[in-house]
Design an enzyme around this catalytic site. Structure first.
Site, PDB file in Angstrom:
ATOM      1  N   ASP A   1     -49.357  16.150   2.717  1.00 35.84           N
ATOM      2  CA  ASP A   1     -49.831  17.262   3.555  1.00 35.84           C
ATOM      3  C   ASP A   1     -51.310  17.043   3.810  1.00 35.84           C
ATOM      4  O   ASP A   1     -52.024  16.473   2.970  1.00 35.84           O
ATOM      5  CB  ASP A   1     -49.610  18.620   2.846  1.00 35.84           C
ATOM      6  CG  ASP A   1     -49.661  19.793   3.811  1.00 35.84           C
ATOM      7  OD1 ASP A   1     -48.598  20.359   4.118  1.00 35.84           O
ATOM      8  OD2 ASP A   1     -50.774  20.132   4.282  1.00 35.84           O
TER       9      ASP A   1
ATOM     10  N   VAL B   1     -46.828  21.806  11.427  1.00 36.90           N
ATOM     11  CA  VAL B   1     -46.826  22.977  12.327  1.00 36.90           C
ATOM     12  C   VAL B   1     -46.167  22.689  13.679  1.00 36.90           C
ATOM     13  O   VAL B   1     -46.212  21.571  14.179  1.00 36.90           O
ATOM     14  CB  VAL B   1     -48.269  23.488  12.573  1.00 36.90           C
ATOM     15  CG1 VAL B   1     -48.759  24.275  11.389  1.00 36.90           C
ATOM     16  CG2 VAL B   1     -49.209  22.356  12.906  1.00 36.90           C
TER      17      VAL B   1
ATOM     18  N   HIS C   1     -33.216  18.682  12.538  1.00 36.47           N
ATOM     19  CA  HIS C   1     -33.650  20.071  12.391  1.00 36.47           C
ATOM     20  C   HIS C   1     -32.843  20.806  11.336  1.00 36.47           C
ATOM     21  O   HIS C   1     -31.666  21.100  11.517  1.00 36.47           O
ATOM     22  CB  HIS C   1     -33.535  20.776  13.763  1.00 36.47           C
ATOM     23  CG  HIS C   1     -33.837  22.235  13.691  1.00 36.47           C
ATOM     24  ND1 HIS C   1     -33.018  23.199  14.239  1.00 36.47           N
ATOM     25  CD2 HIS C   1     -34.860  22.906  13.113  1.00 36.47           C
ATOM     26  CE1 HIS C   1     -33.539  24.386  13.993  1.00 36.47           C
ATOM     27  NE2 HIS C   1     -34.646  24.241  13.321  1.00 36.47           N
TER      28      HIS C   1
HETATM   29  P1  NAD Z   1     -45.648  25.866   7.372  1.00 38.80           P
HETATM   30  O1  NAD Z   1     -46.796  26.492   8.080  1.00 38.80           O
HETATM   31  O2  NAD Z   1     -45.092  26.540   6.165  1.00 38.80           O
HETATM   32  O3  NAD Z   1     -46.038  24.374   6.935  1.00 38.80           O
HETATM   33  C1  NAD Z   1     -46.664  23.459   7.786  1.00 38.80           C
HETATM   34  C2  NAD Z   1     -47.465  22.476   6.926  1.00 38.80           C
HETATM   35  O4  NAD Z   1     -47.915  21.410   7.756  1.00 38.80           O
HETATM   36  C3  NAD Z   1     -48.713  23.101   6.292  1.00 38.80           C
HETATM   37  O5  NAD Z   1     -48.663  22.926   4.894  1.00 38.80           O
HETATM   38  C4  NAD Z   1     -49.869  22.317   6.903  1.00 38.80           C
HETATM   39  O6  NAD Z   1     -50.946  22.104   5.995  1.00 38.80           O
HETATM   40  C5  NAD Z   1     -49.189  21.005   7.252  1.00 38.80           C
HETATM   41  N1  NAD Z   1     -49.874  20.239   8.293  1.00 38.80           N
HETATM   42  C6  NAD Z   1     -50.379  20.669   9.459  1.00 38.80           C
HETATM   43  N2  NAD Z   1     -50.886  19.631  10.164  1.00 38.80           N
HETATM   44  C7  NAD Z   1     -50.671  18.516   9.416  1.00 38.80           C
HETATM   45  C8  NAD Z   1     -50.933  17.133   9.614  1.00 38.80           C
HETATM   46  N3  NAD Z   1     -51.540  16.687  10.711  1.00 38.80           N
HETATM   47  N4  NAD Z   1     -50.598  16.263   8.640  1.00 38.80           N
HETATM   48  C9  NAD Z   1     -49.982  16.688   7.517  1.00 38.80           C
HETATM   49  N5  NAD Z   1     -49.703  18.002   7.280  1.00 38.80           N
HETATM   50  C10 NAD Z   1     -50.037  18.901   8.224  1.00 38.80           C
HETATM   51  O7  NAD Z   1     -44.531  25.664   8.494  1.00 38.80           O
HETATM   52  P2  NAD Z   1     -42.956  25.524   8.299  1.00 38.80           P
HETATM   53  O8  NAD Z   1     -42.327  26.857   8.478  1.00 38.80           O
HETATM   54  O9  NAD Z   1     -42.677  24.721   7.086  1.00 38.80           O
HETATM   55  O10 NAD Z   1     -42.579  24.693   9.622  1.00 38.80           O
HETATM   56  C11 NAD Z   1     -42.758  23.298   9.694  1.00 38.80           C
HETATM   57  C12 NAD Z   1     -41.903  22.735  10.823  1.00 38.80           C
HETATM   58  O11 NAD Z   1     -40.540  23.079  10.577  1.00 38.80           O
HETATM   59  C13 NAD Z   1     -42.233  23.288  12.197  1.00 38.80           C
HETATM   60  O12 NAD Z   1     -42.049  22.278  13.165  1.00 38.80           O
HETATM   61  C14 NAD Z   1     -41.196  24.377  12.371  1.00 38.80           C
HETATM   62  O13 NAD Z   1     -40.911  24.681  13.716  1.00 38.80           O
HETATM   63  C15 NAD Z   1     -39.998  23.742  11.703  1.00 38.80           C
HETATM   64  N6  NAD Z   1     -38.991  24.678  11.234  1.00 38.80           N
HETATM   65  C16 NAD Z   1     -39.348  25.873  10.702  1.00 38.80           C
HETATM   66  C17 NAD Z   1     -38.369  26.745  10.265  1.00 38.80           C
HETATM   67  C18 NAD Z   1     -38.733  28.063   9.666  1.00 38.80           C
HETATM   68  O14 NAD Z   1     -37.839  28.901   9.476  1.00 38.80           O
HETATM   69  N7  NAD Z   1     -39.992  28.297   9.323  1.00 38.80           N
HETATM   70  C19 NAD Z   1     -37.015  26.394  10.356  1.00 38.80           C
HETATM   71  C20 NAD Z   1     -36.681  25.140  10.882  1.00 38.80           C
HETATM   72  C21 NAD Z   1     -37.679  24.284  11.319  1.00 38.80           C
END
Ligand code: NAD
Length: 438
Positions: A68, A121, A170
């Protein structure tokens, strides 16, 4: 820890076509040259989804390297992954002597894994920037997959030199309880990559469905009309409790506002932007969501969203509707006439059905069963219905059209699609007449 923790078993026991599904999927994962076996997995993004996905691998004794950009988040990664597992197993697999999870600050190290799973993100520019950095270190055969919820694979593939080794993978939230994984084929994704991706998710006891590329793929195209309608009902002055009750009474695993809190309101908003840009006539990025995010109420992850989620307590039962939300959203809320509970249910569920018919019209899935797999195993749609389309077949297309016509307040969002109109006119159904085949 049970032998098959959180596997689909509970969800699938009512679904008798699962055997048939398994037969179809085994031909998928063979592919022309056979899938490349994935020996090492790197996860980028140790947020809510990245850690849950890492845990899903560790549970099946597949070691994971996790990265991360935020050092603090990375420092917590092992604990977050362990929290996804049962206590004893979490300690064993992720504890200080654990061999199964290794956090690393070095992106280059992750890039050398056989499979790199990006879960950062939901932003096109941030993901593309990461891919360009990753590209410098990628192994010759590495497959890169994105856990993006909504962004078309084609848009992200531009960040990589070889788009044939890239696809969407996904996972659905909560990963522990939703076994479905959408494998998204981009225009340049090779058959070999698809075969490897499908074989890989089956290895961790997940249910893959292969879908065509496009904003929101299938799962989120089905989900967002449901979430969007809940926000619209709220904007009209419907109490949160009434919206949630209608959904739960119908049998949904969770009401839509609670689900948004679980997903994260920031992630929901980012995904809504992508979908609203693609389908502006039916998806709006609600001002209510913007207000909530601006106020820092991101849902469970910040302890407060539509509900308050006390950190000391686990589980949905402890979270309650937060009265502060009413005040925050007051400038947006009108006092339209209250909808009857049954109307609320139709307004939540029928837009999902309309979207399902559009997905079928656009050939985004192989057949109707993929839609029902998506809702049952990805969205917590009630198992007793055997799926959205099975449920609609029992209702009958003509009745669905009549119901939609009664929902005048929804305007074009309740407009029956050509497919639905045809089924209503001809007395047809999504699954067609029953066959005599054994
Ligand atoms: P989150 O905000 O909990 O986590 C995102 C993480 O990415 C953070 O820890 C951040 O520090 C890290 N990050 C950001 N930029 C980065 C980079 N350049 N290099 C390395 N790390 C980086 O978000 P999430 O809910 O875990 O979502 C992550 C992905 O999963 C997104 O694409 C989201 O659309 C997808 N997703 C989310 C869900 C949900 O229910 N939240 C479900 C399916 C898919």
């Amino acid at each position: 820890m049970s032998a098959t923790p959180d596997t689909p078993n509970a969800a699938i026991e009512h679904v008798d076509w699962i055997a048939d599904w398994n037969r179809r999927e085994s031909s998928l994962s063979r592919g022309p040259a056979g899938p490349r076996k994935i020996g090492s997995v790197g996860v980028i993004g140790a947020g809510m989804m990245g850690t849950a996905i890492a845990a899903a691998h560790v549970r099946y004794r597949l070691p994971v390297l996790i990265h991360d950009a935020d050092a603090e988040v990375l420092g917590r990664a092992k604990t977050s992954i362990a929290a996804e597992l049962d206590e004893a197993e979490g300690q064993f697999l992720c504890g200080s002597f654990g061999r199964f999870v290794r956090p690393t600050a070095a992106l280059a190290e992750v890039a050398r894994c056989d499979l790199v799973l990006e879960s950062i993100v939901e932003s096109v520019s941030v993901k593309l920037r990461l891919y360009r950095q990753l590209q410098r270190h990628l192994g010759e055969h590495t497959i890169v997959v994105s856990n993006t919820s909504t962004i078309p694979v084609q848009r992200l593939a531009g960040g990589l030199a070889d788009a044939s080794r890239f696809c969407g993978m996904h996972f659905c939230h909560p990963v522990r309880r939703r076994p479905l994984v959408e494998i998204v084929r981009g225009p340049q994704t090779s058959e070999r990559t698809i075969a490897a991706a499908v074989a890989h998710v089956k290895r961790i006891a997940r249910i893959p469905i292969l879908v065509q590329d496009g904003p929101g793929f299938v799962v989120n195209r089905l989900l967002f009309p449901y979430l969007g309608e809940a926000l619209e009902l709220l904007r009209e002055g419907t109490p949160i409790e009434s919206i949630e009750e209608a959904a739960v009474k119908f049998g949904m695993a969770m009401g839509p506002l609670r689900l948004m809190d679980e997903i994260g309101l920031d992630t929901t908003l980012q995904a809504a932007w992508v979908l609203a840009a693609a389908f502006p006539e039916r998806i709006v990025s609600s001002p209510l969501l913007v207000s909530m995010v601006k106020a820092g109420r991101l849902g469970r992850k910040t302890g407060a969203g539509f509900f308050s989620h006390p950190r000391s307590t686990a589980g949905d039962a402890q979270s309650t509707v937060d009265p502060a939300v009413g005040e925050l959203l007051a400038p947006w809320i009108s006092s339209s006439p209250r909808s009857a509970p049954e109307t609320i249910t139709w307004r939540l569920v029928l837009p999902m059905l309309l979207e399902a018919t559009r997905i079928l019209e656009e050939d985004k899935v192989r057949d109707v069963r993929d839609i029902d797999s998506a809702v049952l195993f990805g969205l917590g749609f009630p198992a007793k219905t055997e799926g959205l389309l099975r449920w609609a077949d029992r209702l009958g297309a003509q009745r669905v059209v009549t119901l939609l016509q009664s929902l005048g307040a929804m305007g074009p969002r309740a407009e029956p699609t050509p497919m639905l109109r045809t089924l209503a006119r001809t007395g047809g159904s999504f699954y067609g007449p029953p066959t005599d085949t054994p």
